[in-house]
Write a protein that holds these residues in place. Structure first.
Motif, PDB file in Angstrom:
ATOM      1  N   ILE A 117       0.842  -1.207   0.000  1.00 38.06           N
ATOM      2  CA  ILE A 117       0.000   0.000   0.000  1.00 38.06           C
ATOM      3  C   ILE A 117       0.869   1.246   0.000  1.00 38.06           C
ATOM      4  O   ILE A 117       0.604   2.209  -0.736  1.00 38.06           O
ATOM      5  CB  ILE A 117      -0.958  -0.015   1.212  1.00 38.06           C
ATOM      6  CG1 ILE A 117      -2.013  -1.097   1.016  1.00 38.06           C
ATOM      7  CG2 ILE A 117      -1.615   1.346   1.405  1.00 38.06           C
ATOM      8  CD1 ILE A 117      -2.885  -1.351   2.230  1.00 38.06           C
ATOM      9  N   SER A 118       1.946   1.238   0.783  1.00 40.13           N
ATOM     10  CA  SER A 118       2.844   2.401   0.831  1.00 40.13           C
ATOM     11  C   SER A 118       3.491   2.654  -0.523  1.00 40.13           C
ATOM     12  O   SER A 118       3.563   3.803  -0.982  1.00 40.13           O
ATOM     13  CB  SER A 118       3.936   2.191   1.872  1.00 40.13           C
ATOM     14  OG  SER A 118       3.390   2.098   3.146  1.00 40.13           O
ATOM     15  N   ILE A 119       3.942   1.610  -1.170  1.00 37.25           N
ATOM     16  CA  ILE A 119       4.605   1.763  -2.469  1.00 37.25           C
ATOM     17  C   ILE A 119       3.616   2.253  -3.520  1.00 37.25           C
ATOM     18  O   ILE A 119       3.911   3.173  -4.301  1.00 37.25           O
ATOM     19  CB  ILE A 119       5.277   0.447  -2.891  1.00 37.25           C
ATOM     20  CG1 ILE A 119       6.485   0.190  -1.987  1.00 37.25           C
ATOM     21  CG2 ILE A 119       5.706   0.489  -4.354  1.00 37.25           C
ATOM     22  CD1 ILE A 119       7.137  -1.149  -2.180  1.00 37.25           C
ATOM     23  N   LEU A 120       2.420   1.681  -3.551  1.00 33.01           N
ATOM     24  CA  LEU A 120       1.419   2.112  -4.525  1.00 33.01           C
ATOM     25  C   LEU A 120       0.985   3.555  -4.271  1.00 33.01           C
ATOM     26  O   LEU A 120       0.773   4.323  -5.219  1.00 33.01           O
ATOM     27  CB  LEU A 120       0.206   1.177  -4.489  1.00 33.01           C
ATOM     28  CG  LEU A 120       0.441  -0.226  -5.060  1.00 33.01           C
ATOM     29  CD1 LEU A 120      -0.790  -1.093  -4.897  1.00 33.01           C
ATOM     30  CD2 LEU A 120       0.856  -0.160  -6.527  1.00 33.01           C
ATOM     31  N   THR A 121       0.892   3.940  -3.013  1.00 33.97           N
ATOM     32  CA  THR A 121       0.526   5.319  -2.685  1.00 33.97           C
ATOM     33  C   THR A 121       1.604   6.288  -3.169  1.00 33.97           C
ATOM     34  O   THR A 121       1.298   7.337  -3.750  1.00 33.97           O
ATOM     35  CB  THR A 121       0.320   5.470  -1.161  1.00 33.97           C
ATOM     36  OG1 THR A 121      -0.678   4.553  -0.736  1.00 33.97           O
ATOM     37  CG2 THR A 121      -0.090   6.876  -0.789  1.00 33.97           C
ATOM     38  N   GLU A 122       2.863   5.931  -2.953  1.00 33.94           N
ATOM     39  CA  GLU A 122       3.957   6.787  -3.414  1.00 33.94           C
ATOM     40  C   GLU A 122       4.009   6.849  -4.937  1.00 33.94           C
ATOM     41  O   GLU A 122       4.264   7.902  -5.513  1.00 33.94           O
ATOM     42  CB  GLU A 122       5.294   6.296  -2.858  1.00 33.94           C
ATOM     43  CG  GLU A 122       5.485   6.573  -1.390  1.00 33.94           C
ATOM     44  CD  GLU A 122       5.442   8.050  -1.060  1.00 33.94           C
ATOM     45  OE1 GLU A 122       6.052   8.866  -1.795  1.00 33.94           O
ATOM     46  OE2 GLU A 122       4.779   8.402  -0.082  1.00 33.94           O
ATOM     47  N   CYS A 123       3.776   5.713  -5.588  1.00 37.58           N
ATOM     48  CA  CYS A 123       3.777   5.706  -7.051  1.00 37.58           C
ATOM     49  C   CYS A 123       2.673   6.613  -7.593  1.00 37.58           C
ATOM     50  O   CYS A 123       2.869   7.339  -8.563  1.00 37.58           O
ATOM     51  CB  CYS A 123       3.581   4.288  -7.578  1.00 37.58           C
ATOM     52  SG  CYS A 123       5.022   3.234  -7.355  1.00 37.58           S
ATOM     53  N   LYS A 124       1.515   6.544  -6.948  1.00 39.46           N
ATOM     54  CA  LYS A 124       0.391   7.386  -7.374  1.00 39.46           C
ATOM     55  C   LYS A 124       0.712   8.855  -7.129  1.00 39.46           C
ATOM     56  O   LYS A 124       0.404   9.711  -7.970  1.00 39.46           O
ATOM     57  CB  LYS A 124      -0.875   6.984  -6.626  1.00 39.46           C
ATOM     58  CG  LYS A 124      -2.105   7.669  -7.102  1.00 39.46           C
ATOM     59  CD  LYS A 124      -3.332   7.138  -6.384  1.00 39.46           C
ATOM     60  CE  LYS A 124      -4.573   7.837  -6.884  1.00 39.46           C
ATOM     61  NZ  LYS A 124      -5.774   7.390  -6.168  1.00 39.46           N
ATOM     62  N   CYS A 133       5.316   0.523 -11.513  1.00 40.51           N
ATOM     63  CA  CYS A 133       5.273   0.348 -10.064  1.00 40.51           C
ATOM     64  C   CYS A 133       5.175  -1.132  -9.709  1.00 40.51           C
ATOM     65  O   CYS A 133       5.872  -1.599  -8.814  1.00 40.51           O
ATOM     66  CB  CYS A 133       4.064   1.090  -9.500  1.00 40.51           C
ATOM     67  SG  CYS A 133       4.469   2.249  -8.219  1.00 40.51           S
ATOM     68  N   ILE A 134       4.320  -1.851 -10.397  1.00 46.85           N
ATOM     69  CA  ILE A 134       4.157  -3.279 -10.127  1.00 46.85           C
ATOM     70  C   ILE A 134       5.446  -4.016 -10.459  1.00 46.85           C
ATOM     71  O   ILE A 134       5.859  -4.919  -9.719  1.00 46.85           O
ATOM     72  CB  ILE A 134       2.958  -3.856 -10.910  1.00 46.85           C
ATOM     73  CG1 ILE A 134       1.656  -3.291 -10.330  1.00 46.85           C
ATOM     74  CG2 ILE A 134       2.957  -5.370 -10.891  1.00 46.85           C
ATOM     75  CD1 ILE A 134       0.423  -3.658 -11.098  1.00 46.85           C
ATOM     76  N   LYS A 135       6.131  -3.608 -11.551  1.00 48.35           N
ATOM     77  CA  LYS A 135       7.409  -4.228 -11.901  1.00 48.35           C
ATOM     78  C   LYS A 135       8.434  -4.014 -10.784  1.00 48.35           C
ATOM     79  O   LYS A 135       9.134  -4.941 -10.361  1.00 48.35           O
ATOM     80  CB  LYS A 135       7.908  -3.658 -13.227  1.00 48.35           C
ATOM     81  CG  LYS A 135       9.173  -4.308 -13.723  1.00 48.35           C
ATOM     82  CD  LYS A 135       9.563  -3.700 -15.080  1.00 48.35           C
ATOM     83  CE  LYS A 135      10.840  -4.335 -15.556  1.00 48.35           C
ATOM     84  NZ  LYS A 135      11.301  -3.731 -16.816  1.00 48.35           N
ATOM     85  N   VAL A 136       8.530  -2.792 -10.282  1.00 52.17           N
ATOM     86  CA  VAL A 136       9.455  -2.493  -9.180  1.00 52.17           C
ATOM     87  C   VAL A 136       9.040  -3.263  -7.932  1.00 52.17           C
ATOM     88  O   VAL A 136       9.868  -3.820  -7.230  1.00 52.17           O
ATOM     89  CB  VAL A 136       9.475  -0.961  -8.902  1.00 52.17           C
ATOM     90  CG1 VAL A 136      10.200  -0.679  -7.589  1.00 52.17           C
ATOM     91  CG2 VAL A 136      10.120  -0.224 -10.044  1.00 52.17           C
TER      92      VAL A 136
END
Length: 141
Positions: A117-124, A133-136
């Motif tokens: 969730i943190s990574i997806l929030t930062e990507c957004k 983002c999913i690849k990373v």
């Protein structure tokens, strides 16, 4: 030398030998008794040390499982500002420490979800494509 003299000398010699042996055994017995007492004192002091160590371990376990540890991450202000992820993860870890609650893998799943969730929030927030983002995210795990 008559037979009577031989008997008297033999009786005196036997008496002295027996008395000396009994005296030596008595001294040795007292020595062993003192040694045994000293060993008992040492064993008792070791037991006291061991009990205090176990008490310290129990106190440490109580501190590690204390609900005070989750007061801040489970407070309303913290949850409103940062979400409930950390509260859930810490509560899970506290339950794991007690031994009869959640398993370690369940806590890792919660932590993994929080990280995702943190990574997806930062990507957004950075306006990065979701595919990148999913690849990373996949290579990071």
């Amino acid at each position: 030398m008559t037979i009577l003299n031989i008997i008297i000398i033999s009786a005196l010699g036997g008496g002295l030998l027996t008395g000396g042996t009994l005296y030596a055994l008595e001294i040795r017995s007292k020595k062993w008794e003192n040694l045994s007492t000293q060993q008992s004192e040492v064993i008792n002091s070791l037991i006291e040390v061991q009990n205090s160590i176990h008490k310290g371990e129990i106190d440490l376990q109580k501190n590690l499982t204390a609900p005070d540890l989750i007061k801040v991450p489970c407070s309303e202000e913290f949850i409103d500002k940062n979400g409930e992820g950390l509260c859930r993860e810490m509560f899970c870890r506290l339950q794991t420490r007690e031994g009869d609650g959640a398993s370690q893998s369940e806590c890792e799943e919660i932590a993994n979800l929080n990280n995702t969730i943190s990574i997806l929030t930062e990507c957004k927030a950075l306006e990065v494509e979701i595919d990148q983002c999913i690849k990373v995210l996949d290579t990071r795990k």
